[in-house]
Write an enzyme that holds these catalytic residues in place. Structure first.
Site, short mmCIF file in Angstrom:
data_model
loop_
_atom_site.label_atom_id
_atom_site.label_comp_id
_atom_site.label_asym_id
_atom_site.label_seq_id
_atom_site.Cartn_x
_atom_site.Cartn_y
_atom_site.Cartn_z
N LYS A 156 0.73 -0.87 0.16
CA LYS A 156 0.10 0.05 -0.14
C LYS A 156 1.10 1.77 0.50
CE LYS A 156 -3.74 -1.92 2.51
NZ LYS A 156 -5.18 -1.81 2.94
N TYR B 254 -12.16 -1.63 -3.98
CA TYR B 254 -13.18 -1.31 -2.50
C TYR B 254 -14.34 -1.00 -2.27
CZ TYR B 254 -8.13 -2.36 -0.27
OH TYR B 254 -7.26 -2.56 0.50
N PHE C 71 -15.04 4.26 6.20
CA PHE C 71 -13.76 4.98 6.89
C PHE C 71 -13.66 4.24 4.92
CE2 PHE C 71 -14.45 -0.32 8.16
CZ PHE C 71 -13.51 -0.29 6.48
N ARG D 114 -2.62 -14.47 3.93
CA ARG D 114 -3.25 -13.89 5.90
C ARG D 114 -2.47 -13.69 6.75
NH1 ARG D 114 -7.65 -10.35 4.07
NH2 ARG D 114 -7.82 -10.13 7.06
N THR E 15 -5.85 -7.38 10.45
CA THR E 15 -5.63 -5.99 10.01
C THR E 15 -5.08 -4.49 11.12
OG1 THR E 15 -7.75 -6.58 8.87
CG2 THR E 15 -7.57 -3.62 9.01
N ARG F 121 2.72 -6.90 9.03
CA ARG F 121 2.13 -5.32 9.72
C ARG F 121 1.99 -4.93 10.52
NH1 ARG F 121 -4.17 -7.36 7.26
NH2 ARG F 121 -4.85 -5.46 5.72
N ASN G 9 -2.64 0.35 6.81
CA ASN G 9 -1.76 -0.73 7.49
C ASN G 9 -0.02 -1.49 5.97
OD1 ASN G 9 -3.29 -1.63 5.63
ND2 ASN G 9 -4.81 -2.61 6.88
N HIS H 8 -2.54 -5.36 1.73
CA HIS H 8 -3.97 -6.16 1.58
C HIS H 8 -2.84 -7.37 1.20
CE1 HIS H 8 -7.67 -6.80 -0.44
NE2 HIS H 8 -6.59 -7.67 -1.75
N GLU I 150 -9.88 -9.90 -7.86
CA GLU I 150 -8.64 -8.88 -7.24
C GLU I 150 -7.39 -9.15 -8.77
OE1 GLU I 150 -10.38 -7.98 -2.83
OE2 GLU I 150 -8.21 -8.81 -3.93
P1 ATP Z 1 -7.11 -5.72 3.11
O1 ATP Z 1 -8.54 -5.85 2.67
O2 ATP Z 1 -6.39 -3.88 3.02
O3 ATP Z 1 -6.35 -7.29 2.88
P2 ATP Z 1 -8.22 -6.98 5.88
O4 ATP Z 1 -8.78 -7.61 4.48
O5 ATP Z 1 -7.57 -6.61 6.73
O6 ATP Z 1 -7.80 -5.36 5.10
P3 ATP Z 1 -11.18 -5.36 5.88
O7 ATP Z 1 -11.79 -5.22 6.74
O8 ATP Z 1 -11.24 -5.45 4.36
O9 ATP Z 1 -9.88 -5.89 6.16
O10 ATP Z 1 -10.88 -3.98 5.74
C1 ATP Z 1 -10.12 -2.82 4.38
C2 ATP Z 1 -9.13 -1.64 4.80
O11 ATP Z 1 -9.97 -0.79 5.07
C3 ATP Z 1 -8.63 -2.59 6.08
O12 ATP Z 1 -6.98 -3.53 5.54
C4 ATP Z 1 -7.80 -0.93 6.34
O13 ATP Z 1 -6.64 -0.54 5.59
C5 ATP Z 1 -9.37 0.05 5.93
N1 ATP Z 1 -9.95 -0.27 7.48
C6 ATP Z 1 -10.52 -1.15 7.90
N2 ATP Z 1 -11.46 -0.55 9.78
C7 ATP Z 1 -10.85 0.81 9.56
C8 ATP Z 1 -11.43 1.53 9.88
N3 ATP Z 1 -12.23 1.25 10.81
N4 ATP Z 1 -10.59 2.60 10.07
C9 ATP Z 1 -10.06 2.94 9.49
N5 ATP Z 1 -10.29 1.81 8.67
C10 ATP Z 1 -10.56 1.16 8.18
MG MG Z 2 -10.18 -7.18 3.16
#
Ligand code: ATP
Ligand code: MG
Length: 141
Positions: free
Chosen positions: A10, A50, A58, A86, A92, A103, A113, A116, A127
């Protein structure tokens, strides 16, 4: 079983010059890199990528961030790739990520973070095809 997953280094990690270190983690974890490109997502691309999160509070922060600078998109291959990647990236929220995960070591915050990872085989396929054509995926060295 699907052996592919999709990853992004990212914008925070690219800005912090962690691209090489994260690439090293990918290789050390025995993923084969089928495709990799440095891109700058447009806001519209980030919103499309997304889209599942569009109702979340968010979403604006997330899509602003993901289009804020360069990132590296990657198609990775390994047995059980989605779960393995993962596990390699960690939770996350970096504050909750296990020691030794990407992470834990490179993320800035919950929003920024570092990486992805796809959350299912089905999403991995979608994706990868969002950023790569099949002819860009190179299976052998
Ligand atoms: P990713 O999809 O990026 O791999 P993830 O699957 O671990 O991450 P998701 O729940 O899909 O988590 O959320 C997507 C992204 O949105 C997170 O990686 C993070 O960058 C952001 N995100 C998630 N929750 C929050 C939050 N509460 N506040 C701000 N950003 C958030
Ligand atoms: Mg995700």
């Amino acid at each position: 079983m699907n052996k592919r997953t999709f990853a992004i280094i990212k914008p925070d990690a690219v800005r912090n010059n962690y691209t090489g270190l994260i690439y090293d983690r990918i290789l050390k974890a025995n993923f084969t890199i089928l495709g990799a490109k440095l891109i700058r997502m447009t806001k519209a691309q980030a919103e499309g990528f997304y889209a599942v999160h569009r109702e979340r509070p968010f979403f604006t922060e997330l899509t602003d961030f993901m289009s804020s600078g360069k990132c590296m998109v990657l198609a990775l291959e390994k047995e059980n790739a989605v779960a393995e990647w993962r596990k390699t990236i960690g939770a996350t929220n970096p504050a909750e990520a296990d020691a030794g995960t990407i992470r834990k070591d490179f993320a800035t915050s919950l929003g920024e973070n570092a990486v992805h990872g796809s959350d299912s085989d089905e999403n991995a396929k979608l994706e990868i095809s969002f950023f790569f054509s099949e002819s860009e995926l190179i299976a052998n060295l």
